[in-house]
Design a protein around this motif. Sequence first.
Motif, PDB file in Angstrom:
ATOM      1  N   GLN A   1     -18.062  -0.988  63.937  1.00 23.92           N
ATOM      2  CA  GLN A   1     -17.384   0.031  63.400  1.00 23.92           C
ATOM      3  C   GLN A   1     -16.300   1.551  63.612  1.00 23.92           C
ATOM      4  N   VAL A   2     -15.773   2.314  63.093  1.00 27.48           N
ATOM      5  CA  VAL A   2     -14.925   2.870  63.527  1.00 27.48           C
ATOM      6  C   VAL A   2     -15.528   4.230  62.878  1.00 27.48           C
ATOM      7  N   GLN A   3     -15.831   5.692  63.359  1.00 29.04           N
ATOM      8  CA  GLN A   3     -16.028   6.532  63.377  1.00 29.04           C
ATOM      9  C   GLN A   3     -15.255   7.516  62.675  1.00 29.04           C
ATOM     10  N   LEU A   4     -15.135   8.432  61.581  1.00 25.74           N
ATOM     11  CA  LEU A   4     -13.491   8.992  61.082  1.00 25.74           C
ATOM     12  C   LEU A   4     -13.807  10.437  61.232  1.00 25.74           C
ATOM     13  N   VAL A   5     -13.227  11.436  61.987  1.00 23.24           N
ATOM     14  CA  VAL A   5     -14.425  12.956  61.529  1.00 23.24           C
ATOM     15  C   VAL A   5     -12.963  13.865  61.204  1.00 23.24           C
ATOM     16  N   GLU A   6     -12.262  14.290  60.286  1.00 22.17           N
ATOM     17  CA  GLU A   6     -11.456  14.575  59.138  1.00 22.17           C
ATOM     18  C   GLU A   6     -12.264  16.889  60.119  1.00 22.17           C
ATOM     19  N   SER A   7     -10.620  17.412  60.330  1.00 21.60           N
ATOM     20  CA  SER A   7     -10.549  19.129  60.404  1.00 21.60           C
ATOM     21  C   SER A   7     -10.033  19.521  60.166  1.00 21.60           C
ATOM     22  N   GLY A   8      -9.040  20.615  59.758  1.00 20.19           N
ATOM     23  CA  GLY A   8      -8.247  21.463  60.001  1.00 20.19           C
ATOM     24  C   GLY A   8      -8.018  21.920  58.460  1.00 20.19           C
ATOM     25  N   GLY A   9      -8.603  21.710  57.164  1.00 18.79           N
ATOM     26  CA  GLY A   9      -8.850  22.038  56.448  1.00 18.79           C
ATOM     27  C   GLY A   9      -8.771  23.707  55.759  1.00 18.79           C
ATOM     28  N   GLY A  10      -8.472  24.418  55.123  1.00 10.29           N
ATOM     29  CA  GLY A  10      -8.785  25.355  54.845  1.00 10.29           C
ATOM     30  C   GLY A  10      -7.772  26.061  53.535  1.00 10.29           C
ATOM     31  N   LEU A  11      -7.929  27.394  53.147  1.00 17.28           N
ATOM     32  CA  LEU A  11      -7.243  27.891  52.096  1.00 17.28           C
ATOM     33  C   LEU A  11      -5.521  28.611  52.526  1.00 17.28           C
ATOM     34  N   VAL A  12      -5.337  27.896  52.282  1.00 19.80           N
ATOM     35  CA  VAL A  12      -3.205  28.709  52.615  1.00 19.80           C
ATOM     36  C   VAL A  12      -2.963  28.979  51.682  1.00 19.80           C
ATOM     37  N   ARG A  13      -2.064  30.422  51.277  1.00 19.01           N
ATOM     38  CA  ARG A  13      -1.279  30.625  49.717  1.00 19.01           C
ATOM     39  C   ARG A  13       0.537  29.337  49.647  1.00 19.01           C
ATOM     40  N   THR A  14       1.072  29.403  48.959  1.00 13.91           N
ATOM     41  CA  THR A  14       1.687  28.230  48.197  1.00 13.91           C
ATOM     42  C   THR A  14       3.407  28.432  49.126  1.00 13.91           C
ATOM     43  N   GLY A  15       3.873  27.257  49.459  1.00 11.43           N
ATOM     44  CA  GLY A  15       4.671  27.609  50.843  1.00 11.43           C
ATOM     45  C   GLY A  15       4.044  27.482  51.882  1.00 11.43           C
ATOM     46  N   GLY A  16       3.053  27.302  51.623  1.00 10.21           N
ATOM     47  CA  GLY A  16       2.608  27.624  53.454  1.00 10.21           C
ATOM     48  C   GLY A  16       1.862  26.111  54.203  1.00 10.21           C
ATOM     49  N   SER A  17       1.859  25.627  55.598  1.00 10.28           N
ATOM     50  CA  SER A  17       1.407  24.376  55.982  1.00 10.28           C
ATOM     51  C   SER A  17       0.316  24.395  56.508  1.00 10.28           C
ATOM     52  N   LEU A  18      -0.926  23.096  56.759  1.00  6.77           N
ATOM     53  CA  LEU A  18      -1.718  23.487  57.462  1.00  6.77           C
ATOM     54  C   LEU A  18      -1.476  22.030  57.994  1.00  6.77           C
ATOM     55  N   ARG A  19      -2.245  21.775  59.255  1.00  5.00           N
ATOM     56  CA  ARG A  19      -2.362  19.847  60.082  1.00  5.00           C
ATOM     57  C   ARG A  19      -3.079  20.183  59.699  1.00  5.00           C
ATOM     58  N   LEU A  20      -3.600  19.200  59.614  1.00  6.72           N
ATOM     59  CA  LEU A  20      -5.176  18.061  59.362  1.00  6.72           C
ATOM     60  C   LEU A  20      -5.094  16.871  60.315  1.00  6.72           C
ATOM     61  N   SER A  21      -6.780  16.645  61.201  1.00  7.63           N
ATOM     62  CA  SER A  21      -6.762  15.723  61.961  1.00  7.63           C
ATOM     63  C   SER A  21      -7.011  15.397  61.870  1.00  7.63           C
ATOM     64  N   CYS A  22      -7.488  14.376  62.209  1.00  6.53           N
ATOM     65  CA  CYS A  22      -8.398  13.001  62.241  1.00  6.53           C
ATOM     66  C   CYS A  22      -9.096  12.399  63.857  1.00  6.53           C
ATOM     67  N   ALA A  23      -9.863  12.718  64.116  1.00  3.62           N
ATOM     68  CA  ALA A  23      -9.953  11.910  65.329  1.00  3.62           C
ATOM     69  C   ALA A  23     -11.209  10.416  65.138  1.00  3.62           C
ATOM     70  N   VAL A  24     -10.732  10.266  66.021  1.00  4.03           N
ATOM     71  CA  VAL A  24     -11.198   8.767  65.576  1.00  4.03           C
ATOM     72  C   VAL A  24     -11.863   7.285  66.774  1.00  4.03           C
ATOM     73  N   SER A  25     -12.925   6.859  66.104  1.00  2.00           N
ATOM     74  CA  SER A  25     -14.242   6.269  68.098  1.00  2.00           C
ATOM     75  C   SER A  25     -14.477   5.819  67.366  1.00  2.00           C
ATOM     76  N   GLY A  26     -14.777   5.125  67.751  1.00  2.00           N
ATOM     77  CA  GLY A  26     -15.328   3.526  68.475  1.00  2.00           C
ATOM     78  C   GLY A  26     -14.666   1.928  68.407  1.00  2.00           C
ATOM     79  N   ARG A  27     -15.192   0.799  68.081  1.00  2.00           N
ATOM     80  CA  ARG A  27     -14.790  -0.269  68.405  1.00  2.00           C
ATOM     81  C   ARG A  27     -13.724  -1.118  67.961  1.00  2.00           C
ATOM     82  N   ALA A  28     -13.027  -0.872  69.296  1.00  2.00           N
ATOM     83  CA  ALA A  28     -11.701  -1.297  68.738  1.00  2.00           C
ATOM     84  C   ALA A  28     -11.076  -0.283  68.148  1.00  2.00           C
ATOM     85  N   PHE A  29     -10.295   0.824  67.760  1.00  2.00           N
ATOM     86  CA  PHE A  29     -10.560   2.123  66.572  1.00  2.00           C
ATOM     87  C   PHE A  29      -8.897   1.818  67.115  1.00  2.00           C
TER      88      PHE A  29
END
Length: 117
Positions: A1-29
């Motif tokens: 089993q592999v677990q994944l948790v996303e974060s970093g989303g939100g509201l941004v204006r046109t032309g803006g930037s965001l960095r999304l993160s995916c934390a991965v854990s579990g067996r042999a991830f």
Amino acid sequence: QVQLVESGGGLVRTGGSLRLSCAVSGRAFSNYRIGWFRQAPGKERELVASLGADDNIVYTDSGKGRFTISRGNARNTVYLQLNNLTPEDAAFYYCAASYWPGRYDFWGQGTQVTVSS
């Protein structure tokens, strides 16, 4: 089993930037390819970019040019940098893990990206 948790989303204006993160854990991830997908209301889920266990990177047309996928130094976090966002990029973004080519068996809960015009 592999677990994944996303974060970093939100509201941004046109032309803006965001960095999304995916934390991965579990067996042999570390043996899995990690993909970033997105799904907008009323649209099919689409792959944006993926990063292999060997650090091979693939971008689809949706992710090419403005998005960058990368892995953290500890190799248990995969990032998706989103630049020059437009309202068409607004969607739920999900990360997922694939052991067999083309088959993503483990999914996170998603993080929402909203882009205002």
